[in-house]
Design a protein around this motif. Structure first.
Motif, PDB file in Angstrom:
ATOM      1  N   UNK A 165       0.812  -1.220   0.000  1.00 51.96           N
ATOM      2  CA  UNK A 165       0.000   0.000   0.000  1.00 51.96           C
ATOM      3  C   UNK A 165       0.847   1.272   0.000  1.00 51.96           C
ATOM      4  N   UNK A 166       2.023   1.222   0.575  1.00 53.35           N
ATOM      5  CA  UNK A 166       2.905   2.391   0.503  1.00 53.35           C
ATOM      6  C   UNK A 166       3.319   2.671  -0.940  1.00 53.35           C
ATOM      7  N   UNK A 167       3.494   1.606  -1.725  1.00 52.15           N
ATOM      8  CA  UNK A 167       3.811   1.788  -3.149  1.00 52.15           C
ATOM      9  C   UNK A 167       2.622   2.387  -3.877  1.00 52.15           C
ATOM     10  N   UNK A 168       1.438   1.916  -3.572  1.00 54.25           N
ATOM     11  CA  UNK A 168       0.230   2.452  -4.202  1.00 54.25           C
ATOM     12  C   UNK A 168       0.054   3.936  -3.849  1.00 54.25           C
TER      13      UNK A 168
END
Length: 172
Positions: A165-168
């Motif tokens: 989710x940090x990448x998203x």
């Protein structure tokens, strides 16, 4: 033991009242520094969690950890900065200088790695100056900006979901 339960109750009331007027700050910054707040009552694999963070691109020197322990004995020696109920007053004021220093650091990410509502952990998380807070969905929803639905023993799943989710969110 009994007094700790009563103290926990009163401090939780203070925290819940202070959570009613929380303003979340939007941060679009990339994550470089990470603070980890851990409850040692249920989770003992702190180094493995840090290794998961390192494996996903966080530098080891950019990770700081603060451990909460229900009871601290006088002669105990700890690998990480540790605090307990003794370091919080009945009015919810943190008295440990090292914990206050940890709270004042503006981490890019604070991992609230505990899945039970304990007053000491809630008040520490609430007062933290971190830009982005991530924790478990079982904890009060007003503490964290982002919540992951798993339990504390599954640190690998937590780390996988976190970095997915940090990448998203373009945070890494």
């Amino acid at each position: 033991m009994f007094l700790d339960k009563i103290k926990d109750f009163f401090v939780k009331k203070i925290v819940k009242k202070s959570l009613s007027n929380v303003n979340h700050v939007d941060s679009n910054d990339c994550i470089k520094t990470v603070g980890v707040l851990v409850d040692e009552s249920y989770f003992f694999d702190k180094q493995e969690l840090i290794n998961e963070l390192i494996k996903n691109g966080i530098k080891e020197e950019d990770v700081q950890i603060l451990v909460f322990k229900d009871k601290v004995k006088k002669n105990d020696v700890f690998e990480y900065l540790t605090f307990s109920y003794k370091d919080i007053s009945w009015t919810g004021v943190i008295t440990n200088v090292e914990v206050l220093k940890f709270i004042d650091i503006q981490f890019d990410l604070l991992l609230n790695y505990y899945d039970t509502d304990k007053a000491a952990l809630l008040i520490t998380s609430n007062h933290s100056k971190s830009k982005f807070k991530v924790g478990f969905s079982t904890v009060d929803k007003r503490i964290n900006h982002f919540m992951i639905d798993t339990n504390a023993e599954n640190y690998k799943i937590f780390a996988e979901e976190l970095f997915k989710y940090l990448k998203i969110l373009n945070k890494i």
